[in-house]
Design a protein around this motif. Structure first.
Motif, short mmCIF file in Angstrom:
data_model
loop_
_atom_site.label_atom_id
_atom_site.label_comp_id
_atom_site.label_asym_id
_atom_site.label_seq_id
_atom_site.Cartn_x
_atom_site.Cartn_y
_atom_site.Cartn_z
N GLU A 1 0.84 -1.18 0.00
CA GLU A 1 0.00 0.00 0.00
C GLU A 1 0.88 1.24 0.00
O GLU A 1 1.93 1.26 0.63
CB GLU A 1 -0.92 0.01 1.23
N SER A 2 0.44 2.28 -0.69
CA SER A 2 1.22 3.51 -0.80
C SER A 2 0.59 4.61 0.03
O SER A 2 -0.63 4.81 -0.01
CB SER A 2 1.30 3.95 -2.27
N THR B 1 10.46 5.27 0.82
CA THR B 1 11.00 4.15 1.56
C THR B 1 9.90 3.11 1.74
O THR B 1 8.78 3.30 1.25
CB THR B 1 11.56 4.61 2.92
N ALA B 2 10.20 2.02 2.41
CA ALA B 2 9.20 0.98 2.63
C ALA B 2 9.35 0.43 4.03
O ALA B 2 10.45 0.41 4.60
CB ALA B 2 9.36 -0.14 1.60
N ALA B 3 8.25 0.02 4.61
CA ALA B 3 8.25 -0.54 5.97
C ALA B 3 7.05 -1.45 6.13
O ALA B 3 6.12 -1.44 5.31
CB ALA B 3 8.23 0.57 7.01
N PHE C 1 4.12 -1.31 3.33
CA PHE C 1 3.76 0.03 2.88
C PHE C 1 4.91 0.66 2.11
O PHE C 1 6.07 0.57 2.52
CB PHE C 1 3.43 0.93 4.07
N GLU C 2 4.57 1.33 1.00
CA GLU C 2 5.48 2.27 0.36
C GLU C 2 5.17 3.64 0.95
O GLU C 2 4.05 4.13 0.85
CB GLU C 2 5.28 2.30 -1.15
N ILE C 3 6.18 4.25 1.57
CA ILE C 3 5.98 5.53 2.26
C ILE C 3 6.67 6.63 1.47
O ILE C 3 7.89 6.64 1.32
CB ILE C 3 6.55 5.46 3.69
N MET D 1 2.63 6.64 11.05
CA MET D 1 2.06 5.51 10.31
C MET D 1 0.90 4.90 11.08
O MET D 1 -0.11 4.49 10.48
CB MET D 1 3.14 4.47 10.04
N ARG D 2 1.01 4.82 12.39
CA ARG D 2 -0.09 4.27 13.18
C ARG D 2 -1.31 5.20 13.14
O ARG D 2 -2.45 4.74 13.17
CB ARG D 2 0.36 4.04 14.62
N MET D 3 -1.07 6.50 13.09
CA MET D 3 -2.17 7.44 12.94
C MET D 3 -2.88 7.23 11.61
O MET D 3 -4.11 7.29 11.52
CB MET D 3 -1.65 8.86 13.05
N ILE D 4 -2.10 6.98 10.55
CA ILE D 4 -2.67 6.78 9.22
C ILE D 4 -3.51 5.51 9.18
O ILE D 4 -4.62 5.50 8.63
CB ILE D 4 -1.56 6.72 8.16
N THR D 5 -2.98 4.44 9.76
CA THR D 5 -3.65 3.14 9.67
C THR D 5 -4.71 2.93 10.74
O THR D 5 -5.48 1.99 10.68
CB THR D 5 -2.63 2.00 9.74
N GLY D 6 -4.69 3.83 11.75
CA GLY D 6 -5.69 3.71 12.81
C GLY D 6 -5.34 2.69 13.86
O GLY D 6 -6.20 2.31 14.67
N THR D 7 -4.08 2.24 13.89
CA THR D 7 -3.66 1.30 14.92
C THR D 7 -3.04 2.07 16.07
O THR D 7 -2.62 3.21 15.93
CB THR D 7 -2.62 0.30 14.37
N ASN D 8 -2.98 1.44 17.22
CA ASN D 8 -2.48 2.09 18.42
C ASN D 8 -1.32 1.32 19.01
O ASN D 8 -1.19 0.12 18.80
CB ASN D 8 -3.58 2.21 19.49
N SER D 9 -0.46 2.04 19.72
CA SER D 9 0.60 1.40 20.49
C SER D 9 0.52 1.91 21.92
O SER D 9 -0.08 2.94 22.20
CB SER D 9 1.98 1.73 19.90
#
Length: 247
Positions: free
Chosen positions: A45-46, A86-88, A95-97, A219-227
Motif C-alpha cells: 500500500e502507498s 522508503t518501505a516498511a 507500505f510504500e511511504i 504511520m499508526r495514525m494513518i492506519t488507525g492502529t495504536n501502540s
C-alpha cells in the motif's frame, strides 16, 4: 509493530508529481513481519506524508535521518518539493511511504529571505497537501518564531480547505540536542494536545533521537492502529483534490 531493517538501496530519480519542480529520492528497505524471519508477501500500500515548517528547522535532516540513516552535516535549504520513498511493514502489511519535503510556504506579506514561489509551484504544494494521508509540522524548540510559523500555517490550511476528509497530523519539536536556552515549551505541548488535539513529539535529527518513533506514530495514525506509547492524534478535515492557493 513497525519493523525496519538496514538500508539496501539509495538512488535518486525524477518525480512524477503535481509540480514539475519536485524531485524524488527512492530508498528501498526490506522489512520482516512480526515474526522477523519472513518478508511479508501482501500487496504493498502507498501512503504520502507531507513535512512542513519554517526555514532551518531541520525538515530535510529528519527525513534523511529516517530514510538514509545519515545526518547531512552541511544542510541545504529546501527550494523545491522533494519526495523520499522508503518501505516498511506495519502489523504484517507492507507500505510504500512517500515523504514529501515541502519548501517553506511564505505568507503575506512575504519575508524577504523567502523566495516567492510561482503560481504553478503553489498549486503543486496545495495538491501535495490535499493528497497527503498525514501532515507533519516541524518547529525548532530553540526558536519560538518557528512555532508561530506552524501555528499560522495550520490556520491557513484549515481556512483553505472545506470539511470532507480527515487527515492525521503531528507537531514535532526538532533540535532537542541544542536545548541549551531552556525555552519553556509546556505551553506549546498544551496548545497542540488540548487545543489542536493532535500528536506532539520532541526529537533530534542529528542524534536520531525519537526519529523512528516519530514516523512509526505517524504511520499508526494513518492506519488507525495504536501502540502503548502512542501520542494522542489529531486530524485536519480536508477536501481532496480541490485547487486552492495557500498564500
Amino acid at each position: 509493530m513497525l519493523h525496519v531493517s538496514s538500508l539496501l538501496i539509495d538512488t535518486a530519480m525524477p518525480a512524477k508529481s503535481a509540480s514539475s519542480a519536485t524531485h524524488k529520492h527512492r530508498t528501498q528497505r526490506m522489512s520482516g513481519n512480526s515474526v522477523g524471519s519472513e518478508i511479508v508477501a501482501a500487496p504493498m500500500e502507498s501512503v504520502h506524508i507531507v513535512v512542513l515548517g519554517a526555514p532551518g528547522v531541520g525538515k530535510t535532516s529528519l527525513i534523511e535521518q529516517h530514510v538514509t540513516c545519515r545526518f547531512p552535516e552541511i544542510p541545504k535549504p529546501t527550494t523545491v518539493a522533494s519526495v523520499y520513498t522508503t518501505a516498511a511493514v506495519l502489523d504484517s502489511q507492507l507500505f510504500e511511504i512517500n515523504i514529501v519535503d515541502m519548501p517553506t510556504i511564505p505568507f503575506y506579506p512575504l519575508e524577504d529571505s523567502i523566495r516567492r514561489p510561482s503560481e504553478d509551484e503553489m498549486n503543486g504544494y496545495a495538491s501535495a497537501i490535499s493528497a497527503a494521508e498525514a501532515l507533519i509540522f516541524v518547529y525548532d524548540i530553540n526558536s519560538p518564531d518557528t512555532f508561530e510559523y506552524i501555528r499560522e500555517l495550520r490556520e491557513h490550511i484549515l481556512d483553505c480547505y472545506e470539511d470532507d476528509a480527515e487527515v492525521p497530523f503531528m507537531v514535532v519539536g526538532n533540535k532537542q540536542d541544542l536545548d541549551s536556552k531552556r525555552h519553556p515549551r509546556r505551553h506549546y505541548s498544551q496548545v497542540v494536545r488540548k487545543s489542536w488535539k493532535c500528536g506532539y513529539l520532541e526529537c533530534s535529527a542529528k542524534f536520531n533521537w525519537r526519529v523512528v518513533t516519530l514516523f512509526s506514530e505517524v504511520m499508526r495514525m494513518i492506519t488507525g492502529t495504536n501502540s502503548k506509547d502512542s501520542h494522542s492524534s489529531g486530524k485536519i478535515r480536508l477536501l481532496k483534490n480541490k485547487k486552492c492557493s495557500i498564500m
